[in-house]
Design a protein around this motif. Structure first.
Motif, mmCIF file in Angstrom:
data_model
loop_
_atom_site.group_PDB
_atom_site.id
_atom_site.type_symbol
_atom_site.label_atom_id
_atom_site.label_comp_id
_atom_site.label_asym_id
_atom_site.label_seq_id
_atom_site.Cartn_x
_atom_site.Cartn_y
_atom_site.Cartn_z
ATOM 1 N N LEU A 8 0.758 -1.145 0.079
ATOM 2 C CA LEU A 8 0.132 0.179 0.109
ATOM 3 C C LEU A 8 0.801 0.986 -0.231
ATOM 4 N N GLU A 9 0.281 2.173 -0.830
ATOM 5 C CA GLU A 9 1.214 3.417 -0.698
ATOM 6 C C GLU A 9 -0.062 4.418 -0.221
ATOM 7 N N ARG A 58 5.310 4.375 0.952
ATOM 8 C CA ARG A 58 5.242 4.261 -0.323
ATOM 9 C C ARG A 58 5.104 2.705 -0.450
ATOM 10 N N GLY A 59 5.435 1.732 0.596
ATOM 11 C CA GLY A 59 5.373 0.516 0.571
ATOM 12 C C GLY A 59 5.110 -0.148 1.711
ATOM 13 N N PRO B 122 -0.698 7.741 -4.631
ATOM 14 C CA PRO B 122 -0.996 9.025 -3.767
ATOM 15 C C PRO B 122 -0.006 10.022 -3.466
ATOM 16 N N LEU B 123 1.412 9.451 -3.227
ATOM 17 C CA LEU B 123 2.305 10.459 -3.061
ATOM 18 C C LEU B 123 3.015 11.212 -4.303
ATOM 19 N N ASN B 124 2.164 10.884 -5.285
ATOM 20 C CA ASN B 124 2.558 11.832 -6.671
ATOM 21 C C ASN B 124 1.528 12.464 -7.116
ATOM 22 N N ALA B 125 0.295 12.463 -6.604
ATOM 23 C CA ALA B 125 -1.016 12.754 -6.908
ATOM 24 C C ALA B 125 -1.054 14.312 -7.147
ATOM 25 N N ARG B 126 -0.186 15.215 -6.450
ATOM 26 C CA ARG B 126 -0.664 16.312 -6.043
ATOM 27 C C ARG B 126 0.253 17.279 -7.332
ATOM 28 N N TYR B 127 1.286 16.688 -7.714
ATOM 29 C CA TYR B 127 2.313 17.349 -8.492
ATOM 30 C C TYR B 127 2.629 16.509 -10.083
#
Lengths: 243, 243
Positions: A8-9, A58-59, B122-127
């Motif tokens: 899961l991220e 991230r993982g 999700p960690l790259n969604a904003r940019y």
């Protein structure tokens, strides 16, 4: 009965951490509710560990047992369709019945991200600890080397840590500079509560010259509470768990 | 009377773009209101250009004239204390009276960020623009080379572009891969409305095999509306303006 392993991220900004709790919404709860809707049956996730409020992953690895057998892609795609934008399944795999995400974990990689900029940087605010200062990275690298190995890390946990033993193995700590960012990559067998954040806070205090470079050696012989401040949660990301 | 040049970084997620407008909050308005409070006098900012709703900036340049002379650090620190977390002044410098952030700009660097991942990240969604696909980066690089130089870019603007002339010079386009991210770095003399986003959308369609690799050559002879889709705003960042 299938045992499914998920990677899961998530962006932890809006969550009270991984683990279900009475006050605040936990990532675990959101994923379990999604799985409940997908499978039409309640599911309990076994995770590789907890993450604190505001910490990202991230993982993150978690497994669950179910009698509702679906194609593997359906666990991933179906669950992602039910999860909010800040959580997503990256992988879903079928694993042996006795696989246990916590007990079988052999190591974890955490990344702590510092942003070094004379003023605050809005584009880095969400995923770093912003320090308006220069750091002595050579001193931090030397101090980090003292953390590597098998040590009693009781000085590097915070109150509320329920672990009975405080000896852990740190495999490596690497400091990586990328423009105004400085990553502290920590790989180890296991971690006490807030251990990476206390380590990062201590290394920052060494980098600022507030502690001598050999302070880590002294701290490894001390009780809880002697190390540096707990670095704030938004700089931390659980990158990978391996088995 | 002083002419002060600001370099601004902002997360554009929650703004209706740079320029003041009746519908929605603009970055310009927020900075001008902050300056108004700091200086006790109303100020009009002259910017290097506009950015659209949802577009970010690491180095937007704007200047203003004022009779309220403060130490330079006070413009930066004082204004940052009055701005919200998603906008911050990075630099404040005193410039010649006739410096004009738009007319004097000699070039700009825009970065368009793609996230290539089989599922949403999700960690790259904003940019970034998340594409759940593989791209033919070699084809995109070849096509990008056709955009470099002095051309009539009318096919690469969108409706609402008020520019009278459509000839611009692109100095360079570099594609840089960084793990799951692919950056499209575009440097040029000036840009039509949505030009980088239409270029990026067109390059993505070439990378997906939806357009032939030599399609850029054809498009440079076409009217508006023939090129690829306008890539979404959150992937775009104005990195730098130079003078």
């Amino acid at each position: 009965m299938a045992n499914i392993r998920l990677v899961l991220e998530f962006d932890g900004s809006n969550y009270a951490g991984w683990q279900r709790q009475p006050n605040g919404l936990a990532v675990q709860q959101v994923v379990e509710e999604g799985l409940g809707r997908l499978l039409g049956a309640s599911v309990t996730l076994i995770s590789s560990g907890r993450t604190d409020a505001g910490v990202h992953a991230r993982g993150m690895v978690a497994n669950f047992h179910t009698e509702r057998i679906l194609p593997l892609a359906a666990y991933r795609e179906g669950l992602n369709g039910l999860l909010p934008p800040d959580i997503a399944v990256q992988e879903a795999t079928l694993v042996a019945d006795d696989f246990h995400a916590r007990f079988d974990a052999r190591g974890k990689w955490y990344r702590y991200c510092l942003c070094l900029n004379p003023v605050r940087s809005p584009l880095n605010a969400r995923y770093s600890w912003q320090l308006r200062a220069n750091l002595d990275v050579a001193a931090m690298t030397a101090a980090a080397a003292d953390l590597v190995g098998v040590h009693d890390f009781q000085a590097f946990r915070t109150s509320g840590c329920a672990a009975r033993t405080t000896t852990r193995e740190i495999f490596s700590i690497d400091l990586l500079a990328a423009e105004k960012l400085l990553y502290i990559d920590v790989r180890g067998s296991g971690f006490l509560r807030n251990m990476v954040r206390v380590m990062s806070g201590t290394l920052v205090e060494i980098g600022l010259g507030k502690r001598p470079v050999n302070d880590v050696k002294r701290l490894l012989l001390q009780d809880q509470g002697q190390a540096g401040r707990t670095a704030p949660p938004q700089g931390l990301c659980l990158m990978e768990v391996w088995y």
